[in-house]
Each structure stands twice: as C-alpha cells, then as structure tokens.
Design a protein around this motif. Structure first.
Motif, short mmCIF file in Angstrom:
data_model
loop_
_atom_site.label_atom_id
_atom_site.label_comp_id
_atom_site.label_asym_id
_atom_site.label_seq_id
_atom_site.Cartn_x
_atom_site.Cartn_y
_atom_site.Cartn_z
N ARG A 6 0.94 0.03 11.26
CA ARG A 6 1.74 0.82 10.31
C ARG A 6 2.87 -0.01 9.71
O ARG A 6 3.16 0.07 8.51
N ALA A 7 3.52 -0.81 10.54
CA ALA A 7 4.61 -1.65 10.05
C ALA A 7 4.10 -2.67 9.04
O ALA A 7 4.74 -2.94 8.02
N GLN A 8 2.93 -3.22 9.31
CA GLN A 8 2.36 -4.22 8.41
C GLN A 8 1.90 -3.58 7.10
O GLN A 8 2.01 -4.19 6.03
N LEU A 9 1.40 -2.37 7.17
CA LEU A 9 1.02 -1.64 5.96
C LEU A 9 2.24 -1.44 5.05
O LEU A 9 2.17 -1.66 3.83
N ARG A 10 3.36 -1.03 5.67
CA ARG A 10 4.58 -0.82 4.89
C ARG A 10 5.07 -2.15 4.30
O ARG A 10 5.45 -2.21 3.12
N ARG A 11 5.06 -3.21 5.12
CA ARG A 11 5.56 -4.49 4.67
C ARG A 11 4.74 -5.02 3.50
O ARG A 11 5.30 -5.48 2.49
N MET A 12 3.43 -4.96 3.60
CA MET A 12 2.57 -5.50 2.55
C MET A 12 2.64 -4.65 1.28
O MET A 12 2.58 -5.17 0.17
N ARG A 13 2.79 -3.35 1.46
CA ARG A 13 2.93 -2.48 0.27
C ARG A 13 4.23 -2.81 -0.46
O ARG A 13 4.25 -2.94 -1.70
N ALA A 47 5.94 -5.61 -0.29
CA ALA A 47 5.86 -6.96 -0.83
C ALA A 47 5.08 -6.99 -2.14
O ALA A 47 5.33 -7.83 -3.01
N ALA A 48 4.13 -6.07 -2.27
CA ALA A 48 3.33 -5.99 -3.49
C ALA A 48 4.03 -5.19 -4.59
O ALA A 48 3.50 -5.05 -5.69
N GLY A 49 5.23 -4.66 -4.26
CA GLY A 49 5.98 -3.89 -5.25
C GLY A 49 5.38 -2.53 -5.55
O GLY A 49 5.59 -1.98 -6.64
N MET A 50 4.67 -1.97 -4.60
CA MET A 50 4.03 -0.67 -4.80
C MET A 50 4.78 0.44 -4.05
O MET A 50 5.16 0.25 -2.89
N SER A 51 4.96 1.56 -4.71
CA SER A 51 5.48 2.75 -4.04
C SER A 51 4.33 3.38 -3.25
O SER A 51 3.16 2.98 -3.40
N GLN A 52 4.65 4.37 -2.44
CA GLN A 52 3.60 5.07 -1.71
C GLN A 52 2.65 5.77 -2.67
O GLN A 52 1.44 5.81 -2.43
N GLU A 53 3.19 6.27 -3.78
CA GLU A 53 2.35 6.92 -4.79
C GLU A 53 1.44 5.90 -5.46
O GLU A 53 0.24 6.17 -5.71
N ASP A 54 1.97 4.71 -5.75
CA ASP A 54 1.17 3.66 -6.39
C ASP A 54 0.00 3.23 -5.49
O ASP A 54 -1.14 3.12 -5.94
N PHE A 55 0.33 3.00 -4.22
CA PHE A 55 -0.72 2.60 -3.29
C PHE A 55 -1.75 3.72 -3.14
O PHE A 55 -2.96 3.46 -3.10
N ARG A 89 -9.72 0.39 2.81
CA ARG A 89 -9.20 0.36 1.44
C ARG A 89 -7.94 -0.49 1.35
O ARG A 89 -7.71 -1.19 0.36
N ALA A 90 -7.12 -0.43 2.42
CA ALA A 90 -5.94 -1.30 2.45
C ALA A 90 -6.35 -2.76 2.47
O ALA A 90 -5.75 -3.61 1.79
N ASP A 91 -7.39 -3.08 3.23
CA ASP A 91 -7.90 -4.46 3.27
C ASP A 91 -8.36 -4.91 1.89
O ASP A 91 -8.12 -6.06 1.49
N GLU A 92 -8.99 -4.02 1.15
CA GLU A 92 -9.46 -4.36 -0.19
C GLU A 92 -8.29 -4.59 -1.14
O GLU A 92 -8.25 -5.57 -1.89
N ILE A 93 -7.32 -3.70 -1.10
CA ILE A 93 -6.18 -3.79 -2.01
C ILE A 93 -5.34 -5.03 -1.74
O ILE A 93 -4.92 -5.75 -2.66
N PHE A 94 -5.09 -5.32 -0.46
CA PHE A 94 -4.25 -6.45 -0.09
C PHE A 94 -5.05 -7.74 0.13
O PHE A 94 -4.46 -8.78 0.42
#
Length: 269
Positions: free
Chosen positions: A13-20, A22-30, A58-63
């Motif tokens: 969960r921490a890594q999901l937040r960090r990578m999101r 870092a990619a400049g995405m809000s929770q809505e964007d992701f 899906r997170a693996d695909e996006i990041f």
C-alpha cells in the motif's frame, strides 16, 4: 532495540501511494486509468479494502513494474496465513472447482469480515493484532471469487450453522446470512443447506474442502483443533469425495436452500 517487521501488505500500500504520487496522479486520476473510483483507490491505500490480484495487475501495467505488485501480493498472502495453511492456499488459488462443507460454521470463502472476526476471536490466545491479521488474510483469500475466471464454488452448510445467533452478535449474523444469499445468486457460487430434519449424517465428523485443478486433479483439506492438513493421497481424496457426495445428497436443492436461509434471517432484519 529491534524494529518490528512491516507487514508485506502494508509495504504494498505504501508503494502504491508513493508511485502514484511520483507519477503526479491523484487517486481519481489513477482510478480512471485502472477502472476504479477514487474512493476505491483511497480504500485500498488506507487498508480499508483488501488487496487483490486484479487491482495490483492494473497497477503493474500503469506503473510498468513488470508484475512486481502481483508478486508482492503472493508474499502478503503467505505472510497472512498460518504456516500449516500455506500448502492448501496454492491448491485453492489454482482451482477450477471448489467444494466445501462445514457442519458448524459458514465456510471461510463466504464469510463477511465481521463474522470472520467474531469466529477468530473465539481463540482467546490471539492478540487483537493477530486477530486482525488473520481476518485480513481470510478476506484476501476471497479474491479468487472475483477474478475474471473464478472457480466454481459449491458450499454445503448445516442448518445449525445458520441459526448460531449468539447474544450481541445478531447483527453480525444477519449480515452474514444476507451475504450468503447474495453470494449464492452469483453464477459461479452454489449454496446448499442440510436441514435439521436430516438427523445424523456422515458430515458431522467434521468440515472438509476439496479443490480441483486441471494440472493436479483433486486435493482435499481438513480442519482440526491443531490447525489442519492437506490430503493428496489417492485413497484419502477418494474417501473425501465419497463423503462429499454423501453430504451433498443430504442437502436441499439450491432454491430451497436460499428460501430457508431467507426464512431464518427474516426475524433479524
């Protein structure tokens, strides 16, 4: 002083937040890119929604992480279950068919979070942290029923398990039974009840689970007071299949079973 190990699920969960971030995405964007709502993304990152393979794939695909999150999920699942249960998890995850019977409780794959917590708390040796860890692991197991190609699950439950309305737990039990009804309406889930009128039958010896996969065939799992064990010897599996057929034959048809569950829960809702 040694630091306490961080649970694998928390690291995910921490890594999901960090990578999101870092990619400049809000929770809505992701969420839009992953086909989830912003509130669902928030629930995952806060630990209010169980991690599952579809979300992490899906997170693996996006990041573009090469399957890292899905691999970490496998570690989290193993960390969250007792050592004796881990061999069975592989069979359960790879199964195309699952057959489970329980004479006293709702099977784990069909439990609500509150019901699972109430059941696990009956073991007075467990700390609250250990209880929550086991509850989370049980909820994670249920993700197999939500994947694109879920196993066909058939559950047989004794009527007495449906009437276990302990003092102070009426709401929990009512919600559990309604969840059971909703689950049984799904195309790949079938729930059958052995009525009290069946009297004595072979299944009263104890619960059993059977899993079938194309590669491994049938394998069984038995619970007992010390934990449980996997049964994969041919003669043992044949015995469990015979017992399964017996309890299945003692159970009501699907529609009658659902009607009975609704009748039992009606006074509590």
């Amino acid at each position: 002083m040694a630091t306490k190990p961080v649970p694998t699920a928390e690291l995910i969960r921490a890594q999901l937040r960090r990578m999101r971030n870092a990619a400049g995405m809000s929770q809505e964007d992701f969420g839009k890119r992953a086909h989830y709502s912003g509130s669902q993304v928030s629930a995952v990152e806060l630990g209010q929604r169980p991690l599952d393979e579809v979300y992490l794939a899906r997170a693996d695909e996006i990041f573009e992480t090469g399957g890292l999150f899905v691999a970490m999920l496998e570690l989290a699942k193993r960390d969250g279950e007792p050592i004796w249960f881990r061999p069975w998890l592989e069979a359960e995850r790879n199964a195309t068919q699952l057959r489970c019977f329980h004479p006293t409780l709702i099977p784990g794959l069909l439990q609500t979070e509150d019901y699972a917590r109430a059941v696990i708390r009956t073991d007075s040796r467990l700390t609250e942290e250990e209880v929550e860890k086991l509850v989370a692991a049980r909820m994670e197991r249920q993700a197999i029923l939500d994947r694109e190609h879920p196993p066909q699950l058939t559950a047989v439950i004794d009527e007495s398990a449906l009437r276990r309305f302990a003092d102070g737990c009426e709401k929990v039990m009512a919600e559990q039974l309604m969840h059971l009804v909703a689950s049984a309406e799904r195309q790949h889930v079938s729930v059958h009840v052995i009525p009290a009128s069946a009297g004595l039958y072979v299944g009263l010896d104890g619960p059993l689970i059977l899993a079938h996969s194309t590669e491994a065939g049938w394998v069984g799992h038995l619970d007992d007071q010390l934990g449980g064990n996997v049964a994969d010897r041919t003669e043992d599996v044949e015995t469990l299949l015979a017992k399964w057929e017996s309890v299945r034959n003692d159970a009501l048809p699907r529609r009658q079973s659902l009607d009975l569950i609704k009748e039992i829960v009606r006074p509590w809702i």
